[in-house]
Design a protein around this motif. Structure first.
Motif, PDB file in Angstrom:
ATOM      1  N   GLY A  15       0.785  -1.223   0.000  1.00 32.06           N
ATOM      2  CA  GLY A  15       0.000   0.000   0.000  1.00 32.06           C
ATOM      3  C   GLY A  15       0.816   1.271   0.000  1.00 32.06           C
ATOM      4  N   ASP A  37      -2.838  -3.849   1.848  1.00 31.62           N
ATOM      5  CA  ASP A  37      -1.963  -2.955   2.612  1.00 31.62           C
ATOM      6  C   ASP A  37      -1.771  -3.540   4.007  1.00 31.62           C
ATOM      7  OD1 ASP A  37      -0.571  -0.918   3.784  1.00 31.62           O
ATOM      8  OD2 ASP A  37      -2.118   0.607   3.535  1.00 31.62           O
ATOM      9  N   GLN A  39       0.000  -2.197   6.233  1.00 27.27           N
ATOM     10  CA  GLN A  39       0.212  -1.046   7.108  1.00 27.27           C
ATOM     11  C   GLN A  39       1.565  -1.106   7.819  1.00 27.27           C
ATOM     12  OE1 GLN A  39      -3.929  -1.520   8.926  1.00 27.27           O
ATOM     13  NE2 GLN A  39      -3.872   0.692   8.595  1.00 27.27           N
ATOM     14  N   TYR A  41       5.400  -0.038   6.972  1.00 29.18           N
ATOM     15  CA  TYR A  41       6.095   0.786   5.995  1.00 29.18           C
ATOM     16  C   TYR A  41       7.552   0.976   6.393  1.00 29.18           C
ATOM     17  CZ  TYR A  41       1.165   1.907   5.341  1.00 29.18           C
ATOM     18  OH  TYR A  41      -0.189   1.821   5.177  1.00 29.18           O
ATOM     19  N   ARG A  64       0.231   8.928   1.909  1.00 30.07           N
ATOM     20  CA  ARG A  64      -0.403   7.637   1.601  1.00 30.07           C
ATOM     21  C   ARG A  64      -1.911   7.701   1.795  1.00 30.07           C
ATOM     22  NH1 ARG A  64       4.261   5.556   4.300  1.00 30.07           N
ATOM     23  NH2 ARG A  64       3.091   5.659   6.247  1.00 30.07           N
ATOM     24  N   LEU A  80      -9.546  -1.659  -1.475  1.00 32.69           N
ATOM     25  CA  LEU A  80      -8.425  -1.631  -0.538  1.00 32.69           C
ATOM     26  C   LEU A  80      -8.710  -2.584   0.614  1.00 32.69           C
ATOM     27  CD1 LEU A  80      -5.757  -0.438   0.553  1.00 32.69           C
ATOM     28  CD2 LEU A  80      -7.128   1.370   1.621  1.00 32.69           C
ATOM     29  N   LYS A  82      -7.041  -3.969   4.084  1.00 34.27           N
ATOM     30  CA  LYS A  82      -5.975  -3.763   5.059  1.00 34.27           C
ATOM     31  C   LYS A  82      -5.705  -5.078   5.779  1.00 34.27           C
ATOM     32  CE  LYS A  82      -6.791   1.168   5.651  1.00 34.27           C
ATOM     33  NZ  LYS A  82      -7.092   2.280   6.588  1.00 34.27           N
ATOM     34  N   SER A 118       5.589  -4.716  -2.151  1.00 34.64           N
ATOM     35  CA  SER A 118       5.560  -4.723  -0.680  1.00 34.64           C
ATOM     36  C   SER A 118       6.776  -4.073  -0.043  1.00 34.64           C
ATOM     37  CB  SER A 118       5.418  -6.154  -0.170  1.00 34.64           C
ATOM     38  OG  SER A 118       6.406  -6.974  -0.753  1.00 34.64           O
TER      39      SER A 118
END
Length: 323
Positions: A15, A37, A39, A41, A64, A80, A82, A118
């Protein structure tokens, strides 16, 4: 939660800028997309991103969130989700080969194309305080964060190879009070590559400090990093330049899919076409997963290429009646 084996034209894992760009390209081609995503990062804790036109100095979380909202509001074929994907398979049985991905709850999503975006994560050295200062005093890329920290004393952690030398030499233009290489107790090196790098840095004017580092912390006397040494004493620097080893977050997925990768610890996936298709037909890669150039604009560009490539391939498949 999605139903088991929900089916899409394309599955995009990641994401960040690469995954968002790939999803947008597919959305503009009116393709159904599942964008996953986790979450997690690489720039967690970083308050500003730089070297991105129109977004220089913007908070990456805001970037984002805004990008995701704009994409979802405009492209109704993009979903999307998560969740963290932990498994990926290429299914060849039957008339229509496809990809299946699974999260940690066992939910399965199916797609005709797969894009891995990713990213990577760093393996931090075992130094107290390093993780807390990553992206906030510890700088991995001068283009990303160096300019804002110019003017003081620049520290370099390690300098173990020639690949670290370029940023060391560039740092002289940012340093008003000199450049010091902190070797953390490694006073001599036997590797010819490392020896040459240190000789060039020293000839350029870098000082060397071979004391063992006890901890790193914010400089209480001003901006930057305080380096505390095991034998006592400390050194303040405006920034500490360090480039730890990075590994692919999707290493397990890459391995299970049998994708061709570069040799070495980074394991970058090799692109077999200008549109970033991998060695597995129908599987594309974008962003940090495929390149050492960890820059937002590069992630955006490669994500767009992968998304466009997947959309073009889907159109050709439809025309030929294949998958």
């Amino acid at each position: 939660m999605q139903n088991s084996k929900a089916s899409f034209d394309a599955l995009v894992i990641g994401g960040g800028p690469a995954g968002l760009s790939a999803a947008m390209a597919l959305g503009r081609a009116c393709r159904t997309v599942a964008l996953f995503d986790s979450q997690e990062y690489r720039n967690e804790g970083v308050t500003m991103m730089h070297n991105v036109i129109c977004h220089d100095g913007e908070n990456p979380d805001n970037y984002r969130d805004t990008a995701a909202k704009e994409i979802l509001d405009k492209y109704d074929t993009i979903t999307l989700i998560k969740t963290k994907i932990i498994g990926a398979k290429h299914i060849t049985a039957g008339a229509r080969p496809r990809f299946e991905v699974t999260n940690n709850e066992g939910v399965i999503w199916s797609g005709r194309k797969l894009i891995l975006a990713s990213g990577t994560r760093e393996i931090f050295p075992n130094i107290k305080g390093y993780k807390e200062l990553w992206g906030n005093g510890i700088v991995h890329c001068l283009f990303c964060d160096g300019y804002e920290k110019r003017g003081g004393h620049v520290g370099i952690l390690g300098l173990q190879s020639m690949k670290e030398l370029t940023f060391t030499l560039m740092s002289f233009l940012l340093a008003r009070e000199g450049v010091t290489v902190f070797t953390n107790g490694v006073s001599s090196v036997t590797d010819n590559d490392a020896q040459k790098a240190r000789q060039i840095a020293e000839a350029r004017g870098a000082r060397f400090d071979h004391r063992v580092i006890e901890s790193l912390s914010e400089n209480p006397d001003g901006e930057g990093v305080r380096i505390q040494f095991r034998e006592g004493g400390y050194q303040n620097v405006r920034m500490l330049l360090s480039t730890p080893t990075a590994i692919n977050r999707a290493a397990d997925l890459i391995s299970s899919l049998g994708l061709e990768t570069e040799t070495g610890p980074n394991g970058y996936v090799i692109c077999k076409s200008p549109m970033h298709e991998t060695s597995l037909h129908g599987c594309f890669v974008a962003g940090d997963t495929s390149t050492p150039a960890k820059i937002v604009s590069v992630a955006q560009a490669t994500g767009s290429l992968a998304g466009i490539g997947a959309a073009m391939q889907l159109a050709m498949d439809d025309a030929s009646g294949s998958e």
